[in-house]
Design a protein around this motif. Structure first.
Motif, PDB file in Angstrom:
ATOM      1  N   ILE A  27       8.272  68.447   0.045  1.00  0.00           N
ATOM      2  CA  ILE A  27       9.723  68.234   0.112  1.00  0.00           C
ATOM      3  C   ILE A  27      10.047  67.081   1.058  1.00  0.00           C
ATOM      4  N   VAL A  28       9.384  67.041   2.212  1.00  0.00           N
ATOM      5  CA  VAL A  28       9.602  65.949   3.163  1.00  0.00           C
ATOM      6  C   VAL A  28       9.207  64.618   2.540  1.00  0.00           C
ATOM      7  N   PHE A  29       8.068  64.550   1.874  1.00  0.00           N
ATOM      8  CA  PHE A  29       7.646  63.323   1.202  1.00  0.00           C
ATOM      9  C   PHE A  29       8.678  62.873   0.178  1.00  0.00           C
ATOM     10  N   TYR A  30       9.222  63.815  -0.577  1.00  0.00           N
ATOM     11  CA  TYR A  30      10.200  63.457  -1.598  1.00  0.00           C
ATOM     12  C   TYR A  30      11.441  62.838  -0.969  1.00  0.00           C
ATOM     13  N   PHE A  31      12.009  63.498   0.039  1.00  0.00           N
ATOM     14  CA  PHE A  31      13.266  63.024   0.603  1.00  0.00           C
ATOM     15  C   PHE A  31      13.119  61.802   1.503  1.00  0.00           C
ATOM     16  N   PHE A  32      11.989  61.604   2.138  1.00  0.00           N
ATOM     17  CA  PHE A  32      11.841  60.479   3.052  1.00  0.00           C
ATOM     18  C   PHE A  32      11.039  59.308   2.492  1.00  0.00           C
ATOM     19  N   MET A  33      10.314  59.506   1.401  1.00  0.00           N
ATOM     20  CA  MET A  33       9.502  58.409   0.868  1.00  0.00           C
ATOM     21  C   MET A  33       9.800  58.116  -0.603  1.00  0.00           C
ATOM     22  N   ILE A  34       9.746  59.090  -1.450  1.00  0.00           N
ATOM     23  CA  ILE A  34       9.877  58.862  -2.889  1.00  0.00           C
ATOM     24  C   ILE A  34      11.316  58.547  -3.273  1.00  0.00           C
ATOM     25  N   ARG A  35      12.255  59.362  -2.855  1.00  0.00           N
ATOM     26  CA  ARG A  35      13.657  59.195  -3.226  1.00  0.00           C
ATOM     27  C   ARG A  35      14.224  57.843  -2.778  1.00  0.00           C
ATOM     28  N   PRO A  36      14.002  57.398  -1.531  1.00  0.00           N
ATOM     29  CA  PRO A  36      14.518  56.073  -1.147  1.00  0.00           C
ATOM     30  C   PRO A  36      13.915  54.924  -1.960  1.00  0.00           C
ATOM     31  N   GLN A  37      12.638  55.027  -2.315  1.00  0.00           N
ATOM     32  CA  GLN A  37      12.015  53.984  -3.121  1.00  0.00           C
ATOM     33  C   GLN A  37      12.611  53.931  -4.524  1.00  0.00           C
ATOM     34  N   VAL A  38      12.886  55.076  -5.103  1.00  0.00           N
ATOM     35  CA  VAL A  38      13.491  55.129  -6.433  1.00  0.00           C
ATOM     36  C   VAL A  38      14.895  54.537  -6.375  1.00  0.00           C
ATOM     37  N   LYS A  39      15.646  54.855  -5.328  1.00  0.00           N
ATOM     38  CA  LYS A  39      17.003  54.324  -5.163  1.00  0.00           C
ATOM     39  C   LYS A  39      16.965  52.809  -4.988  1.00  0.00           C
ATOM     40  N   LYS A  40      16.033  52.318  -4.191  1.00  0.00           N
ATOM     41  CA  LYS A  40      15.901  50.889  -3.962  1.00  0.00           C
ATOM     42  C   LYS A  40      15.566  50.155  -5.269  1.00  0.00           C
ATOM     43  N   ALA A  41      14.654  50.716  -6.053  1.00  0.00           N
ATOM     44  CA  ALA A  41      14.284  50.109  -7.337  1.00  0.00           C
ATOM     45  C   ALA A  41      15.468  50.097  -8.299  1.00  0.00           C
ATOM     46  N   LYS A  42      16.245  51.162  -8.309  1.00  0.00           N
ATOM     47  CA  LYS A  42      17.418  51.259  -9.166  1.00  0.00           C
ATOM     48  C   LYS A  42      18.464  50.220  -8.759  1.00  0.00           C
ATOM     49  N   ASP A  43      18.684  50.058  -7.448  1.00  0.00           N
ATOM     50  CA  ASP A  43      19.642  49.070  -6.956  1.00  0.00           C
ATOM     51  C   ASP A  43      19.202  47.650  -7.293  1.00  0.00           C
ATOM     52  N   HIS A  44      17.888  47.367  -7.185  1.00  0.00           N
ATOM     53  CA  HIS A  44      17.379  46.033  -7.513  1.00  0.00           C
ATOM     54  C   HIS A  44      17.537  45.742  -8.999  1.00  0.00           C
ATOM     55  N   LYS A  45      17.282  46.736  -9.822  1.00  0.00           N
ATOM     56  CA  LYS A  45      17.430  46.558 -11.268  1.00  0.00           C
ATOM     57  C   LYS A  45      18.890  46.255 -11.615  1.00  0.00           C
ATOM     58  N   LYS A  46      19.813  46.941 -10.944  1.00  0.00           N
ATOM     59  CA  LYS A  46      21.238  46.705 -11.166  1.00  0.00           C
ATOM     60  C   LYS A  46      21.620  45.295 -10.705  1.00  0.00           C
ATOM     61  N   LEU A  47      21.101  44.866  -9.558  1.00  0.00           N
ATOM     62  CA  LEU A  47      21.373  43.525  -9.040  1.00  0.00           C
ATOM     63  C   LEU A  47      20.930  42.462 -10.033  1.00  0.00           C
ATOM     64  N   VAL A  48      19.728  42.583 -10.539  1.00  0.00           N
ATOM     65  CA  VAL A  48      19.185  41.596 -11.476  1.00  0.00           C
ATOM     66  C   VAL A  48      19.983  41.599 -12.782  1.00  0.00           C
ATOM     67  N   ALA A  49      20.415  42.759 -13.228  1.00  0.00           N
ATOM     68  CA  ALA A  49      21.175  42.850 -14.475  1.00  0.00           C
ATOM     69  C   ALA A  49      22.544  42.178 -14.348  1.00  0.00           C
ATOM     70  N   GLU A  50      23.118  42.158 -13.152  1.00  0.00           N
ATOM     71  CA  GLU A  50      24.445  41.577 -12.950  1.00  0.00           C
ATOM     72  C   GLU A  50      24.417  40.065 -12.737  1.00  0.00           C
ATOM     73  N   LEU A  51      23.249  39.476 -12.535  1.00  0.00           N
ATOM     74  CA  LEU A  51      23.154  38.038 -12.294  1.00  0.00           C
ATOM     75  C   LEU A  51      23.415  37.244 -13.570  1.00  0.00           C
TER      76      LEU A  51
END
Length: 105
Positions: A27-51
């Motif tokens: 659970i700690v790994f999910y909330f402190f490592m996996i979830r932030p990386q998934v969010k960061k990747a999602k935000d980057h994909k959105k950024l690139v799509a809007e360019l």
């Protein structure tokens, strides 16, 4: 016979006490490592799509330029002096057009 029942009960309790910390670590790994990386990747994909064409960008290599052409996987970026370089979309780090407008406001 009583000894066998006691040993089985102790072994079952021991397994539970081992399983609980493992689940907590997951659970700690999910909330402190996996979830932030998934969010960061999602935000980057959105950024690139809007360019789009004309946007100023900064690449992961630190190259500043303006998008002059794009296709499904790459951007053609014009840097100072009129030089054009083709980059993968994943190499875009920051939308400098939006970064400068939010800084000035």
């Amino acid at each position: 016979m009583n000894t066998a029942v006691i040993l089985q009960a102790a072994a079952g309790g021991n397994m539970l006490s081992t399983l609980v910390p493992m689940v907590l670590i997951m659970i700690v790994f999910y909330f402190f490592m996996i979830r932030p990386q998934v969010k960061k990747a999602k935000d980057h994909k959105k950024l690139v799509a809007e360019l789009g064409k004309g946007d100023k960008v900064i690449t992961t290599a630190g190259i500043h330029g303006r998008i002059v052409d794009m296709n499904e996987t790459t951007f053609l970026i014009e840097v100072e002096g009129g030089t054009k370089i083709r980059f993968e979309k994943s190499a875009i780090s920051l939308d400098a057009t939006k970064a400068t407008t939010t800084t000035k406001a």
